[in-house]
Design an enzyme around this catalytic site. Structure first.
Site, PDB file in Angstrom:
ATOM      1  CG  HIS A  56      -3.925  -0.631  -2.193  1.00  0.00           C
ATOM      2  ND1 HIS A  56      -4.330   0.439  -2.199  1.00  0.00           N
ATOM      3  CD2 HIS A  56      -3.534  -1.027  -0.915  1.00  0.00           C
ATOM      4  CE1 HIS A  56      -4.322   1.135  -0.904  1.00  0.00           C
ATOM      5  NE2 HIS A  56      -3.866  -0.137  -0.280  1.00  0.00           N
ATOM      6  CB  SER A  92      -0.771  -0.029   1.382  1.00  0.00           C
ATOM      7  OG  SER A  92      -0.162  -0.364   2.433  1.00  0.00           O
ATOM      8  CE  LYS A 105      -7.691   1.260   1.019  1.00  0.00           C
ATOM      9  NZ  LYS A 105      -7.134   0.346   2.060  1.00  0.00           N
TER      10      LYS A 105
HETATM   11  C1  LIG Z   1      -7.115   0.304   3.478  1.00  0.00           C
HETATM   12  C2  LIG Z   1      -6.565  -1.072   3.755  1.00  0.00           C
HETATM   13  C3  LIG Z   1      -6.898  -1.941   4.400  1.00  0.00           C
HETATM   14  C4  LIG Z   1      -8.150  -1.642   5.509  1.00  0.00           C
HETATM   15  O1  LIG Z   1      -9.297  -1.380   4.761  1.00  0.00           O
HETATM   16  P1  LIG Z   1     -10.695  -0.508   5.413  1.00  0.00           P
HETATM   17  O2  LIG Z   1     -11.833  -1.195   4.505  1.00  0.00           O
HETATM   18  O3  LIG Z   1     -10.327   0.672   5.128  1.00  0.00           O
HETATM   19  O4  LIG Z   1     -10.683  -0.754   6.758  1.00  0.00           O
HETATM   20  C5  LIG Z   1      -6.377  -3.125   4.785  1.00  0.00           C
HETATM   21  N1  LIG Z   1      -5.426  -3.479   3.951  1.00  0.00           N
HETATM   22  C6  LIG Z   1      -4.705  -2.780   3.209  1.00  0.00           C
HETATM   23  C7  LIG Z   1      -3.602  -3.552   2.334  1.00  0.00           C
HETATM   24  C8  LIG Z   1      -5.157  -1.646   3.000  1.00  0.00           C
HETATM   25  O5  LIG Z   1      -4.608  -0.715   1.938  1.00  0.00           O
END
Ligand SMILES: *Cc1c(COP(=O)(O)O)cnc(C)c1O
Length: 402
Positions: free
Chosen positions: A207, A179, A239
């Site tokens: 992602h 990320s 995302k």
């Molecule tokens: C954003 C993210 C999460 C968390 O997800 P949310 O739905 O925002 O709680 C988990 N793992 C990764 C790799 C992320 O980028």
């Protein structure tokens, strides 16, 4: 000592180390340009990679379901909150992932805590990439299993650790797309290592979904990994999907086990049904509008080519996450603040989100950006990095960026 007397000095310490976090107030929907702290700025900071967070069809599906179901789901999935919209979304996500079944969680953070702690416990081993997302690391700690972090993307290091363990079960956990770096996990190698060492592989593809693979199926589609090779596939909906929530996809037995034993699944209120309905609309768009992925990848290529010509500190990423490595915490804040003054918002990422000395701008591209906007970004970056090199920024960068 009273509470504030203990916390106050710790906050002051963080501020002096240039590690204090602040929030800018968003006054618009997510798009290429947004209103932030009352100013219109060009944004290269959201995770809405496909530009679906405010898409009219997604918004309309949300409105319609709010009319049909109201707002609150009323209860957890196991009591009476599991609506037909949730159920249909789970079936569509399973198809999309080419997995037998999928299960919704309220957030990605909870999904990661919930899966890792349901599958492992005392006497087991959890093996995680050093650069994994905080929620995966926290899941490993919560599980009570022995916890190890292997070198980033290093199948050899992982294999050595697996060979030397006497754990009852071994669970290997990795981000699909990292990320804060934007690079991909070497999944074919990791899957082979897991198979040889009788370990289970879990991938968090927050992602990758929507972005990677011809159909947007994420890193599993990109590498063509089956349920046998990659039995635990997790994704988030906030995302690339542009909505909110998360899911896990895998075998019928895995999903049924999580329904029975995953505490962060069981003991929380189901996401609003309208969020599930909106996600169904975004899933249709991900499938139908491959131009979003094509445009995104051409913007990425344009950005990298321009940044390379300018000698900017690019990292090894071909995803929409295009970090520029700055190193120093104070300097990254100064650059982000100078960019904001020029009407551009980018994330400034510091310790402890990334390792000490590896502060970076986290630039993200999305399908709503235009080529011209990428050119504006590149020009502004060139000027900001030049000023930083010349040391011409004001020292006070308080309140600059995330
Ligand atoms: C954003 C993210 C999460 C968390 O997800 P949310 O739905 O925002 O709680 C988990 N793992 C990764 C790799 C992320 O980028």
């Amino acid at each position: 000592m009273a509470l504030d007397g203990v916390l106050g000095p710790l906050l002051e310490e963080r501020r002096r180390a240039h590690l204090q976090r602040t929030r800018k107030v968003l006054g618009s929907s997510q798009s290429a340009t947004v209103v932030m702290d009352g100013r219109q700025v060009l944004a290269f900071s959201s995770n809405d990679y496909l530009g679906l967070a405010a898409h009219p069809e997604v918004t309309a599906a949300f409105h319609k379901a709010a009319g049909d179901f109201g707002v609150g789901s009323g209860a957890s999935h196991l009591i009476c909150g599991h609506s037909s919209e949730h159920h249909a979304l789970e079936e569509e996500l399973a198809d999309f992932c080419q997995r037998p079944r999928a299960l919704l969680y309220s957030t990605g953070y909870m999904a990661n805590l919930g899966v890792i702690s349901a599958l492992t416990g005392k006497g087991d081993g959890v093996f995680e990439d050093r650069l994994n997302h905080a929620s995966l690391l926290d899941g490993g700690l919560l599980s009570g299993a022995r916890f190890q972090r292997y070198h980033h993307n290093d199948g050899g290091n992982l294999a050595k650790r697996l060979a030397n363990t006497d754990c009852r079960r071994s669970l290997v956990v990795t981000d699909g797309v990292f990320s804060m770096d934007g690079d991909l996990a070497s999944l074919p190698e990791l899957a082979a290592v897991c198979e040889r060492n009788n370990a289970w592989l879990m991938v968090d593809d927050a992602h990758g979904f929507g972005v990677l693979g011809d159909n947007g199926g994420g890193i599993a589609e990109h590498f063509g990994l089956t349920t046998a090779q990659l039995p635990i596939l997790m994704g988030t909906l906030g995302k690339g999907f542009g909505t909110f929530g998360a899911f896990v996809a895998g075998s019928d037995t895995l999903i049924e086990y999580l329904i029975q034993f995953s505490r962060p699944y069981i003991y929380t209120t189901a996401m609003p049904p309208a969020v599930a309905a909106a996600t169904r609309a975004s899933l249709r768009l991900i499938g139908a509008e491959s131009w979003r992925r094509e445009k995104l990848h051409s913007l990425i290529a344009r950005f990298r080519q321009g940044a390379q010509q300018l000698g900017l500190p690019l990292m090894d990423s071909f995803t929409p996450i295009q970090p520029l490595l700055v190193g120093d915490d104070e300097r990254v804040m100064a650059i982000a603040s100078a960019l904001f003054d020029e009407g551009i918002h980018v994330g400034a990422i510091r310790y402890p989100t990334v390792a000490r000395g590896s502060a970076r701008l986290r630039i993200t591209l999305n399908a709503n950006h235009s080529e011209e906007q990428v050119t504006i970004l590149l020009d502004a970056l060139a000027a900001a990095f030049a000023s930083a090199a010349a040391g011409t920024f004001a020292a006070d960068t308080e309140g600059a960026a995330p």
